[in-house]
Design a protein around this motif. Structure first.
Motif, PDB file in Angstrom:
ATOM      1  N   ARG A   1       0.844  -1.187   0.000  1.00  0.00           N
ATOM      2  CA  ARG A   1       0.000   0.000   0.000  1.00  0.00           C
ATOM      3  C   ARG A   1       0.884   1.245   0.000  1.00  0.00           C
ATOM      4  NH1 ARG A   1      -4.505   2.544  -1.549  1.00  0.00           N
ATOM      5  NH2 ARG A   1      -5.409   3.898   0.025  1.00  0.00           N
ATOM      6  N   SER A   2       0.554   2.234  -0.840  1.00  0.00           N
ATOM      7  CA  SER A   2       1.322   3.469  -0.918  1.00  0.00           C
ATOM      8  C   SER A   2       1.065   4.343   0.303  1.00  0.00           C
ATOM      9  CB  SER A   2       0.954   4.252  -2.183  1.00  0.00           C
ATOM     10  OG  SER A   2       1.233   3.508  -3.344  1.00  0.00           O
ATOM     11  N   THR A   3       2.139   4.753   0.961  1.00  0.00           N
ATOM     12  CA  THR A   3       2.058   5.689   2.071  1.00  0.00           C
ATOM     13  C   THR A   3       2.854   6.942   1.698  1.00  0.00           C
ATOM     14  OG1 THR A   3       4.049   4.893   3.185  1.00  0.00           O
ATOM     15  CG2 THR A   3       1.969   3.734   3.662  1.00  0.00           C
ATOM     16  N   GLU A   4       3.087   7.799   2.706  1.00  0.00           N
ATOM     17  CA  GLU A   4       3.874   9.010   2.448  1.00  0.00           C
ATOM     18  C   GLU A   4       5.243   8.670   1.863  1.00  0.00           C
ATOM     19  OE1 GLU A   4       2.590   8.049   5.386  1.00  0.00           O
ATOM     20  OE2 GLU A   4       2.006   9.788   6.638  1.00  0.00           O
ATOM     21  N   ARG A   5       5.755   7.488   2.215  1.00  0.00           N
ATOM     22  CA  ARG A   5       7.099   7.128   1.759  1.00  0.00           C
ATOM     23  C   ARG A   5       7.135   6.828   0.260  1.00  0.00           C
ATOM     24  NH1 ARG A   5      10.327   4.364   6.766  1.00  0.00           N
ATOM     25  NH2 ARG A   5       9.136   5.348   8.443  1.00  0.00           N
ATOM     26  N   ALA A   6       5.970   6.610  -0.348  1.00  0.00           N
ATOM     27  CA  ALA A   6       5.936   6.474  -1.807  1.00  0.00           C
ATOM     28  C   ALA A   6       6.297   7.811  -2.454  1.00  0.00           C
ATOM     29  CB  ALA A   6       4.546   6.029  -2.266  1.00  0.00           C
ATOM     30  N   ASP A   7       5.798   8.899  -1.878  1.00  0.00           N
ATOM     31  CA  ASP A   7       6.155  10.222  -2.393  1.00  0.00           C
ATOM     32  C   ASP A   7       7.624  10.534  -2.128  1.00  0.00           C
ATOM     33  OD1 ASP A   7       3.637  10.748  -3.394  1.00  0.00           O
ATOM     34  OD2 ASP A   7       2.972  11.902  -1.646  1.00  0.00           O
ATOM     35  N   ILE A   8       8.158  10.045  -1.009  1.00  0.00           N
ATOM     36  CA  ILE A   8       9.574  10.250  -0.703  1.00  0.00           C
ATOM     37  C   ILE A   8      10.431   9.620  -1.801  1.00  0.00           C
ATOM     38  CG2 ILE A   8      11.436   9.662   0.900  1.00  0.00           C
ATOM     39  CD1 ILE A   8       9.564  11.819   1.944  1.00  0.00           C
ATOM     40  N   TYR A   9      10.043   8.426  -2.235  1.00  0.00           N
ATOM     41  CA  TYR A   9      10.767   7.754  -3.322  1.00  0.00           C
ATOM     42  C   TYR A   9      10.772   8.633  -4.571  1.00  0.00           C
ATOM     43  CZ  TYR A   9      12.141   4.136  -6.672  1.00  0.00           C
ATOM     44  OH  TYR A   9      12.804   3.410  -7.637  1.00  0.00           O
ATOM     45  N   SER A  10       9.599   9.142  -4.931  1.00  0.00           N
ATOM     46  CA  SER A  10       9.489   9.952  -6.147  1.00  0.00           C
ATOM     47  C   SER A  10      10.294  11.237  -6.042  1.00  0.00           C
ATOM     48  CB  SER A  10       8.018  10.283  -6.420  1.00  0.00           C
ATOM     49  OG  SER A  10       7.268   9.106  -6.635  1.00  0.00           O
ATOM     50  N   VAL A  11      10.285  11.850  -4.857  1.00  0.00           N
ATOM     51  CA  VAL A  11      11.042  13.085  -4.671  1.00  0.00           C
ATOM     52  C   VAL A  11      12.541  12.802  -4.787  1.00  0.00           C
ATOM     53  CG1 VAL A  11      11.613  14.896  -3.018  1.00  0.00           C
ATOM     54  CG2 VAL A  11       9.269  14.182  -3.277  1.00  0.00           C
ATOM     55  N   GLY A  12      12.994  11.669  -4.261  1.00  0.00           N
ATOM     56  CA  GLY A  12      14.396  11.297  -4.405  1.00  0.00           C
ATOM     57  C   GLY A  12      14.773  11.086  -5.858  1.00  0.00           C
ATOM     58  N   ALA A  13      13.897  10.401  -6.589  1.00  0.00           N
ATOM     59  CA  ALA A  13      14.154  10.187  -8.014  1.00  0.00           C
ATOM     60  C   ALA A  13      14.133  11.507  -8.780  1.00  0.00           C
ATOM     61  CB  ALA A  13      13.112   9.220  -8.587  1.00  0.00           C
ATOM     62  N   MET A  14      13.257  12.430  -8.368  1.00  0.00           N
ATOM     63  CA  MET A  14      13.199  13.755  -8.998  1.00  0.00           C
ATOM     64  C   MET A  14      14.492  14.526  -8.765  1.00  0.00           C
ATOM     65  SD  MET A  14      10.499  15.249 -10.615  1.00  0.00           S
ATOM     66  CE  MET A  14      10.373  16.896  -9.919  1.00  0.00           C
TER      67      MET A  14
END
Length: 349
Positions: free
Chosen positions: A175-188
């Motif tokens: 399940r996607s949590t806040e840490r899913a956005d953390i992953y995307s921000v790191g990739a960004m």
């Protein structure tokens, strides 16, 4: 769409121009004013998320004005942002400097922190969904695949997200949590610094590389726990770059670099004492010492990774950048040495 609802839209707003080829997003003007807005067609689930996002007051999140619907069709009305997406800037040849990327990243994390506190996971943080306004402000847009946090649900029911930037759990693992956005921000962050994804190329700056590495761990438990924690990690990176040899933390590099710096420091001291006690040619000799044994070693050691900050040079392969640094080192070293020789010649004559 009912005739009454259609009449309401036409009487309230004036369509200006479409914002996507499908015609589901339009720039509009509220009649009787000069206010330009954006109207987007959305589904009911997206509207549920947007209703909660309307309570988020953060300059880095698109401002949602209101939601209008007739029970069948749903429209989101939000602010019109004057600027360009990071993807558009990149496609037009923009290369993000390190300081720009860090600045944009911190703004992005501030906006996501507010979203997460409101119980919203964006799930599509990508260059096409981040706008840089004409005033230099980062804004997150598009809640099309966002969802509300639900601790009871164990995995995502829809496999959605931008490939390469979306967290692995968005594709059916968890399940996607806040840490899913953390992953995307790191990739960004990696994309802004290198133009590539983390698995293709990582930043030269080791401190920022560590941030990217932690943010994009496969297991969400190994990532930063929150946007605030990631922001603190970035803010904790020294503003003054560490000296060459001390950047990676490897002991053998520190020892070699320490010996070189002591050697250079002794020569600068000798030059300075010679200028003060013997030749009295303060400017030429001290300047020569600083250039020869201070500046030129830093050039060869690539202090602050300066070769990755110059637009033309940064595109070259590593060996070509090294040869350029070596050539600059030789030129600067010779200039410094010539100043010393010339200064002493003038003094003795």
């Amino acid at each position: 769409m009912s005739d009454a609802f259609d009449a309401y839209l036409k009487s309230t707003y004036e369509d200006l121009f479409p914002l996507d080829p499908a015609g589901k997003a339009w720039a509009i003007r509220r009649k009787g004013t000069n206010e330009i807005l954006v109207r987007k067609e959305a589904d009911e689930k997206t509207c549920e998320v947007v209703k909660q996002a309307m309570a988020v007051q953060n300059i880095h999140i698109v401002n949602i004005k209101h939601i209008i619907d007739d029970g069948e069709r749903h429209f989101i009305v939000e602010e019109y942002i004057q600027g360009a997406t990071l993807q558009e800037l990149h496609d037009n040849g923009k290369q993000f400097r390190e300081d720009e990327a860090v600045n944009f990243e911190l703004q992005l994390l501030d906006g996501l922190s507010a979203l997460h506190r409101a119980g919203i996971v964006h799930r599509d943080i990508s260059p096409k969904n981040v706008i840089l306004t004409n005033d230099g402000i980062i804004k997150v847009i598009d809640f099309g695949i966002s969802h509300l946090l639900d601790p009871e649900r164990r995995e995502d029911t829809q496999l959605l997200g931008t490939v390469g930037l979306a967290a692995p759990e968005q594709f059916g693992f968890q399940r996607s949590t806040e840490r899913a956005d953390i992953y995307s921000v790191g990739a960004m962050l990696n994309w802004m610094l290198t133009g590539a994804l983390p698995n293709e190329y990582i930043p030269v700056n080791p401190q920022l590389a560590k941030v990217v590495w932690k943010a994009t761990q496969m297991d969400p438990r190994n990532r930063y726990a929150s946007a605030e924690e990631m922001a603190r990690a970035i803010q904790g990176i020294p503003k003054i770059p560490p000296l060459p040899g001390f950047r990676t933390g490897k002991l053998w590099k520190k020892i070699i670099a320490g010996i070189i710096y002591v050697f250079c420091g002794l020569f600068i001291m000798v030059y300075t004492l010679d200028a003060l006690l013997v030749t009295h040619d303060y400017f030429m000799e001290i300047t020569s010492a600083v250039i020869t044994f201070g500046i030129s070693p830093l050039i060869l050691g690539n202090y602050g990774y300066f070769d990755r900050r110059i637009p033309v040079i940064r595109l070259l392969p590593a060996w070509a950048r090294f040869l350029i640094r070596l050539a600059l080192f030789c030129i600067v070293f010779c200039i410094g040495a010539e100043m010393y020789v010339g200064g002493n010649t003038v003094t003795t004559s």
